[in-house]
Design a protein around this motif. Structure first.
Motif, PDB file in Angstrom:
ATOM      1  N   ALA A 277      85.512  -0.306 -22.011  1.00  0.00           N
ATOM      2  CA  ALA A 277      84.146   0.031 -22.376  1.00  0.00           C
ATOM      3  C   ALA A 277      83.103  -0.571 -21.300  1.00  0.00           C
ATOM      4  N   LEU A 278      83.666  -1.741 -20.378  1.00  0.00           N
ATOM      5  CA  LEU A 278      82.896  -2.112 -19.585  1.00  0.00           C
ATOM      6  C   LEU A 278      83.151  -1.474 -18.194  1.00  0.00           C
ATOM      7  N   ARG A 279      82.086  -0.688 -17.718  1.00  0.00           N
ATOM      8  CA  ARG A 279      82.451   0.328 -16.513  1.00  0.00           C
ATOM      9  C   ARG A 279      81.614  -0.311 -15.441  1.00  0.00           C
ATOM     10  N   VAL A 280      82.263  -0.185 -14.366  1.00  0.00           N
ATOM     11  CA  VAL A 280      81.772  -0.411 -13.043  1.00  0.00           C
ATOM     12  C   VAL A 280      81.648   0.806 -12.106  1.00  0.00           C
ATOM     13  N   THR A 281      80.820   0.918 -11.550  1.00  0.00           N
ATOM     14  CA  THR A 281      80.314   2.026 -10.574  1.00  0.00           C
ATOM     15  C   THR A 281      80.017   1.614  -9.137  1.00  0.00           C
ATOM     16  N   THR A 282      80.659   2.092  -8.238  1.00  0.00           N
ATOM     17  CA  THR A 282      80.412   1.552  -6.817  1.00  0.00           C
ATOM     18  C   THR A 282      79.380   2.456  -6.157  1.00  0.00           C
ATOM     19  N   HIS A 283      78.283   2.021  -5.385  1.00  0.00           N
ATOM     20  CA  HIS A 283      77.160   2.881  -4.836  1.00  0.00           C
ATOM     21  C   HIS A 283      77.810   3.339  -3.482  1.00  0.00           C
ATOM     22  N   ARG A 284      78.713   4.323  -3.584  1.00  0.00           N
ATOM     23  CA  ARG A 284      79.518   4.731  -2.348  1.00  0.00           C
ATOM     24  C   ARG A 284      78.399   5.471  -1.146  1.00  0.00           C
ATOM     25  N   VAL A 285      77.424   5.962  -1.924  1.00  0.00           N
ATOM     26  CA  VAL A 285      76.363   6.660  -1.186  1.00  0.00           C
ATOM     27  C   VAL A 285      75.452   5.830  -0.336  1.00  0.00           C
ATOM     28  N   THR A 286      75.302   4.773  -0.986  1.00  0.00           N
ATOM     29  CA  THR A 286      74.288   3.668  -0.355  1.00  0.00           C
ATOM     30  C   THR A 286      75.252   2.831   0.750  1.00  0.00           C
ATOM     31  N   ILE A 287      76.507   2.702   0.450  1.00  0.00           N
ATOM     32  CA  ILE A 287      77.358   2.114   1.232  1.00  0.00           C
ATOM     33  C   ILE A 287      77.468   2.932   2.629  1.00  0.00           C
ATOM     34  N   VAL A 288      77.707   4.086   2.429  1.00  0.00           N
ATOM     35  CA  VAL A 288      77.949   5.088   3.390  1.00  0.00           C
ATOM     36  C   VAL A 288      76.673   5.154   4.386  1.00  0.00           C
ATOM     37  N   VAL A 289      75.547   5.220   3.795  1.00  0.00           N
ATOM     38  CA  VAL A 289      74.158   5.552   4.510  1.00  0.00           C
ATOM     39  C   VAL A 289      73.956   4.328   5.184  1.00  0.00           C
ATOM     40  N   LEU A 290      74.085   3.039   4.737  1.00  0.00           N
ATOM     41  CA  LEU A 290      74.008   1.679   5.457  1.00  0.00           C
ATOM     42  C   LEU A 290      74.847   1.605   6.671  1.00  0.00           C
ATOM     43  N   ALA A 291      76.281   1.741   6.209  1.00  0.00           N
ATOM     44  CA  ALA A 291      77.038   1.630   7.356  1.00  0.00           C
ATOM     45  C   ALA A 291      76.876   2.710   8.683  1.00  0.00           C
TER      46      ALA A 291
ATOM     47  N   THR B 265      65.537   3.654  19.156  1.00  0.00           N
ATOM     48  CA  THR B 265      64.904   2.509  18.072  1.00  0.00           C
ATOM     49  C   THR B 265      64.995   3.195  16.351  1.00  0.00           C
ATOM     50  N   VAL B 266      64.897   4.526  16.350  1.00  0.00           N
ATOM     51  CA  VAL B 266      64.815   4.961  14.806  1.00  0.00           C
ATOM     52  C   VAL B 266      65.993   4.612  13.935  1.00  0.00           C
ATOM     53  N   PRO B 267      67.414   4.792  14.614  1.00  0.00           N
ATOM     54  CA  PRO B 267      68.347   4.423  13.822  1.00  0.00           C
ATOM     55  C   PRO B 267      68.107   2.978  13.108  1.00  0.00           C
ATOM     56  N   LEU B 268      67.577   2.016  13.961  1.00  0.00           N
ATOM     57  CA  LEU B 268      67.555   0.705  13.386  1.00  0.00           C
ATOM     58  C   LEU B 268      66.526   0.416  12.403  1.00  0.00           C
ATOM     59  N   LEU B 269      65.471   1.380  12.670  1.00  0.00           N
ATOM     60  CA  LEU B 269      64.215   1.364  11.756  1.00  0.00           C
ATOM     61  C   LEU B 269      64.699   1.880  10.383  1.00  0.00           C
TER      62      LEU B 269
ATOM     63  N   ALA C 140      57.097   0.580   5.405  1.00  0.00           N
ATOM     64  CA  ALA C 140      55.730   1.252   5.932  1.00  0.00           C
ATOM     65  C   ALA C 140      55.744   0.540   7.255  1.00  0.00           C
ATOM     66  N   LEU C 141      56.117  -0.635   7.535  1.00  0.00           N
ATOM     67  CA  LEU C 141      56.069  -1.081   9.110  1.00  0.00           C
ATOM     68  C   LEU C 141      57.097  -0.699   9.881  1.00  0.00           C
ATOM     69  N   CYS C 142      58.343  -0.067   9.515  1.00  0.00           N
ATOM     70  CA  CYS C 142      59.112   0.680  10.102  1.00  0.00           C
ATOM     71  C   CYS C 142      58.544   2.209  10.561  1.00  0.00           C
ATOM     72  N   ALA C 143      58.018   2.752   9.595  1.00  0.00           N
ATOM     73  CA  ALA C 143      57.372   3.930   9.704  1.00  0.00           C
ATOM     74  C   ALA C 143      56.161   4.068  10.992  1.00  0.00           C
ATOM     75  N   ALA C 144      55.507   2.787  10.788  1.00  0.00           N
ATOM     76  CA  ALA C 144      54.304   2.583  11.584  1.00  0.00           C
ATOM     77  C   ALA C 144      54.854   1.979  13.195  1.00  0.00           C
ATOM     78  N   GLY C 145      56.071   1.627  13.289  1.00  0.00           N
ATOM     79  CA  GLY C 145      56.846   1.415  14.389  1.00  0.00           C
ATOM     80  C   GLY C 145      57.214   2.819  15.158  1.00  0.00           C
ATOM     81  N   CYS C 146      57.669   3.634  14.387  1.00  0.00           N
ATOM     82  CA  CYS C 146      58.146   5.058  14.748  1.00  0.00           C
ATOM     83  C   CYS C 146      56.887   5.697  15.350  1.00  0.00           C
ATOM     84  N   VAL C 147      55.760   5.797  14.579  1.00  0.00           N
ATOM     85  CA  VAL C 147      54.684   6.455  14.906  1.00  0.00           C
ATOM     86  C   VAL C 147      54.099   5.956  16.188  1.00  0.00           C
TER      87      VAL C 147
ATOM     88  N   PHE D  40      67.678   2.000   9.230  1.00  0.00           N
ATOM     89  CA  PHE D  40      68.656   1.096   8.823  1.00  0.00           C
ATOM     90  C   PHE D  40      67.816  -0.240   7.925  1.00  0.00           C
ATOM     91  N   PHE D  41      66.820  -0.715   8.735  1.00  0.00           N
ATOM     92  CA  PHE D  41      66.094  -1.682   7.866  1.00  0.00           C
ATOM     93  C   PHE D  41      65.367  -1.227   6.689  1.00  0.00           C
TER      94      PHE D  41
END
Length: 202
Positions: free
Chosen positions: A176-190, A41-45, A20-27, A47-48
């Motif tokens: 049976a112990l499975r591990v899934t990497t959040h690739r979309v999250t990593i790509v978006v944040l990076a 500033t938009v890309p930084l907001l 909400a604070l980031c959206a308020a900054g953009c507005v 990212f946050f």
């Protein structure tokens, strides 16, 4: 066995406030007609906002009949019950298996102030696997804490399976112990972080 899901309310509120604070900054920049700073500033907001969602909104744990699903910031783990060897709350709720140690981001143990506020009555009837030598117990096992609430549910169900012999007779399949990497999250944040840094430099 009913499904138990734990999502920390404070984390979700914090993520919503940051967004909400980031959206308020953009507005504010739009209303000020400051297009140059808006574009920088938009890309930084963004990212946050994305980081807040990944860190505080996304993490949760689901406990069900087949096993435990731990959703952390960058990875999701599915742990079948026979894989669980120990449940600990020293720094955060942690599942110990023969293959790895899995920390539960959504259920941290209390800090020093939180530990001081815990009463003796909060550390009773936690299940026999919660107690160490001399009936010692960690502050993070208190049911008034996030780690303790989830640990209590986990231990109840794990001990019930253990006492009926279900864990002894189960075949422990390493796959049976499975591990899934959040690739979309990593790509978006990076991507957002790289774009933000470029915008600040230019």
């Amino acid at each position: 066995m009913p499904i138990f899901t734990f999502r920390p309310v404070f984390g979700r509120v914090l993520a919503a406030v940051v967004a909400a604070l980031c959206a308020a900054g953009c507005v504010g920049l739009v209303l000020a007609d400051d297009i140059e700073n808006l574009l920088r500033t938009v890309p930084l907001l963004l990212f946050f906002s994305a980081a807040a969602v990944a860190l505080f909104w996304q993490p949760h744990i689901v406990v069900e009949e087949a096993g435990i699903t731990v959703v952390n910031v960058l990875r999701t783990f599915f742990v079948p019950w026979p894989h669980v060897e120990r449940i600990d709350t020293r720094y955060t709720l942690t599942l110990f298996t023969a293959q790895r140690r899995i920390s539960v981001w959504a259920a941290p143990s209390p800090g020093i102030r939180g530990a001081i506020a815990i009463e003796r009555s909060d550390l009773r009837n936690l299940g026999d696997s919660a107690y160490g030598t001399g009936r010692s117990v960690r502050p993070g096992d208190s049911v008034t804490t996030a780690s303790g609430q989830v640990a209590f549910v986990l231990r109840q169900r794990w001990e019930a399976l253990r006492d009926t012999g279900a864990l002894d007779s189960a075949i422990v399949d390493p796959d049976a112990l499975r591990v899934t990497t959040h690739r979309v999250t990593i790509v978006v944040l990076a991507g957002l972080l790289a774009t933000a840094m470029i915008g600040l430099v230019l």
